[in-house]
Design an enzyme around this catalytic site. Structure first.
Site, mmCIF file in Angstrom:
data_model
loop_
_atom_site.group_PDB
_atom_site.id
_atom_site.type_symbol
_atom_site.label_atom_id
_atom_site.label_comp_id
_atom_site.label_asym_id
_atom_site.label_seq_id
_atom_site.Cartn_x
_atom_site.Cartn_y
_atom_site.Cartn_z
ATOM 1 N N TYR A 139 60.758 30.426 15.504
ATOM 2 C CA TYR A 139 60.388 29.250 14.708
ATOM 3 C C TYR A 139 60.214 29.654 13.241
ATOM 4 C CZ TYR A 139 57.865 24.978 13.418
ATOM 5 O OH TYR A 139 57.478 23.797 12.825
HETATM 6 N N1 NAD Z 1 53.486 19.125 13.785
HETATM 7 C C1 NAD Z 1 53.352 19.998 12.809
HETATM 8 O O1 NAD Z 1 52.235 20.396 12.465
HETATM 9 C C2 NAD Z 1 54.559 20.488 12.061
HETATM 10 C C3 NAD Z 1 54.342 21.259 10.938
HETATM 11 C C4 NAD Z 1 55.434 21.714 10.199
HETATM 12 C C5 NAD Z 1 56.727 21.372 10.563
HETATM 13 N N2 NAD Z 1 56.911 20.616 11.675
HETATM 14 C C6 NAD Z 1 58.293 20.256 11.976
HETATM 15 O O2 NAD Z 1 58.406 18.845 12.008
HETATM 16 C C7 NAD Z 1 59.460 18.466 12.888
HETATM 17 C C8 NAD Z 1 58.924 17.475 13.903
HETATM 18 O O3 NAD Z 1 57.890 18.100 14.643
HETATM 19 P P1 NAD Z 1 56.837 17.275 15.498
HETATM 20 O O4 NAD Z 1 55.536 17.931 15.368
HETATM 21 O O5 NAD Z 1 56.968 15.840 15.181
HETATM 22 O O6 NAD Z 1 57.372 17.612 16.969
HETATM 23 P P2 NAD Z 1 57.772 16.679 18.183
HETATM 24 O O7 NAD Z 1 57.935 17.621 19.334
HETATM 25 O O8 NAD Z 1 56.821 15.538 18.310
HETATM 26 O O9 NAD Z 1 59.201 16.090 17.765
HETATM 27 C C9 NAD Z 1 60.366 16.860 17.786
HETATM 28 C C10 NAD Z 1 61.556 15.936 17.869
HETATM 29 O O10 NAD Z 1 62.769 16.706 17.854
HETATM 30 C C11 NAD Z 1 63.632 16.199 18.854
HETATM 31 N N3 NAD Z 1 64.587 17.214 19.282
HETATM 32 C C12 NAD Z 1 64.344 18.416 19.865
HETATM 33 N N4 NAD Z 1 65.501 19.033 20.147
HETATM 34 C C13 NAD Z 1 66.500 18.207 19.714
HETATM 35 C C14 NAD Z 1 67.924 18.281 19.731
HETATM 36 N N5 NAD Z 1 68.575 19.326 20.254
HETATM 37 N N6 NAD Z 1 68.622 17.240 19.207
HETATM 38 C C15 NAD Z 1 67.990 16.159 18.698
HETATM 39 N N7 NAD Z 1 66.657 16.021 18.665
HETATM 40 C C16 NAD Z 1 65.925 17.044 19.171
HETATM 41 C C17 NAD Z 1 62.687 15.805 19.977
HETATM 42 O O11 NAD Z 1 63.335 14.972 20.918
HETATM 43 C C18 NAD Z 1 61.607 15.112 19.170
HETATM 44 O O12 NAD Z 1 62.003 13.795 18.865
HETATM 45 C C19 NAD Z 1 59.980 19.759 13.505
HETATM 46 O O13 NAD Z 1 61.099 20.209 12.763
HETATM 47 C C20 NAD Z 1 58.825 20.711 13.304
HETATM 48 O O14 NAD Z 1 59.250 22.038 13.275
HETATM 49 C C21 NAD Z 1 55.868 20.169 12.433
HETATM 50 O O1 KDG Z 2 52.252 28.244 14.841
HETATM 51 C C1 KDG Z 2 52.280 27.344 15.692
HETATM 52 O O2 KDG Z 2 52.003 27.577 16.843
HETATM 53 C C2 KDG Z 2 52.663 25.972 15.282
HETATM 54 O O3 KDG Z 2 52.452 25.022 15.995
HETATM 55 C C3 KDG Z 2 53.329 25.780 13.944
HETATM 56 C C4 KDG Z 2 53.064 24.398 13.365
HETATM 57 O O4 KDG Z 2 53.544 23.404 14.223
HETATM 58 C C5 KDG Z 2 53.593 24.144 11.971
HETATM 59 O O5 KDG Z 2 54.950 24.449 11.885
HETATM 60 C C6 KDG Z 2 52.822 24.816 10.848
HETATM 61 O O6 KDG Z 2 53.328 24.427 9.609
#
Ligand code: NAD
Ligand code: KDG
Length: 234
Positions: A139
């Site tokens: 990741y």
């Molecule tokens: N939640 C956090 O704190 C956080 C922080 C930083 C970055 N992010 C990033 O934000 C984005 C969304 O994360 P989230 O927390 O909403 O997670 P989530 O698990 O709720 O959503 C992830 C989404 O990606 C989709 N997905 C996964 N594999 C896929 C594929 N092969 N093709 C199409 N869609 C696919 C899933 O179906 C889902 O809709 C991600 O890129 C994640 O890395 C999240």
């Molecule tokens: O470090 C982890 O286990 C995380 O869940 C990472 C977070 O979702 C996020 O990407 C932090 O920015």
């Protein structure tokens, strides 16, 4: 006529929050996801169009882009994280395929349409674009890659009038981070280092994406914007 924007991962978590904000701003939003189950459970605004698409599969991506004549924005939000298992090389490869190669695949598919409209791309980086997560090496590598990919594409496509930026969300309340909220010592560590001392909301990420897509950001490209309650500043 409404401007069309695609949001991958748009039926869950951050993507769903982004889709909601963009829909309210007047865009026609296509929320694309790999999960039929998520589509079935999606409770966003009815105007948001949902669509099955796997960012790791070229034919699946081409099927969506092939039916579009206009596109104003591409928001790459699809992502996975396999906490504790990313030292397995097959898992490592899978995470890179979705988070980094999947983002590039969608950027490439969107480029011709965005060049016609002068549209913009927003990719999803992370705090882990900047620092390493020992539990999540794939990741972390993928998100470092997304930040650098964003800068490279911004340089390449400026001549086409396409702006390419990334958001770097901090700790946002979604399914992906539920395991951290379920572990009191992890949550205390995260909130303790976050000056605003709370989890972020998906709508707060959506607000930044809306701005980055808008003409107000007309001189902004190649940037990676934290939206993290001050986490990265500490
Ligand atoms: N939640 C956090 O704190 C956080 C922080 C930083 C970055 N992010 C990033 O934000 C984005 C969304 O994360 P989230 O927390 O909403 O997670 P989530 O698990 O709720 O959503 C992830 C989404 O990606 C989709 N997905 C996964 N594999 C896929 C594929 N092969 N093709 C199409 N869609 C696919 C899933 O179906 C889902 O809709 C991600 O890129 C994640 O890395 C999240
Ligand atoms: O470090 C982890 O286990 C995380 O869940 C990472 C977070 O979702 C996020 O990407 C932090 O920015």
């Amino acid at each position: 006529m409404k401007k069309t924007v695609i949001v991958t991962g748009g039926t869950s978590g951050i993507g769903a929050g982004v889709a909601e904000v963009l829909n309210e701003a007047g865009y026609h939003v296509i929320a694309a996801t790999v999960s039929q189950d998520e589509i079935d459970r999606f409770s966003g605004a009815p105007e948001i169009e949902t669509c099955l698409m796997d960012v790791t599969n070229g034919a699946s991506v081409d099927a969506l882009f092939g039916r579009l004549e206009c596109l104003a924005g591409m928001v790459n939000c699809a992502g996975i994280l396999v906490r504790g298992r990313e030292y397995d090389i097959d898992v490592f490869q899978k995470v890179l395929d979705v988070n980094l190669t999947g983002t590039m695949r969608c950027c490439l598919a969107a480029q011709p349409l965005l060049a016609k409209s002068g549209g913009a791309i927003v990719n999803t980086a992370s705090m882990l674009s900047t620092f390493g997560g020992p539990m999540v090496p794939a990741y972390s590598a993928s998100k470092g890659g997304v930040a650098q990919l964003t800068k490279a594409l911004a340089g390449k496509w400026a001549v086409d009038g396409i702006r390419v930026n990334a958001i770097a969300p901090g700790w946002i309340e979604t399914e992906m981070t539920q395991g951290l909220r379920d572990a009191p010592e992890r949550e205390a560590g995260i909130l303790g280092r976050t000056p605003m001392n709370r989890w972020g909301k998906t709508s707060e990420v959506g607000a930044l994406v809306k701005w980055l897509l808008s003409d107000e950001a007309s001189f902004v490209t190649g940037a990676v914007y934290p939206v993290d309650g001050g986490y990265l500043a500490m």
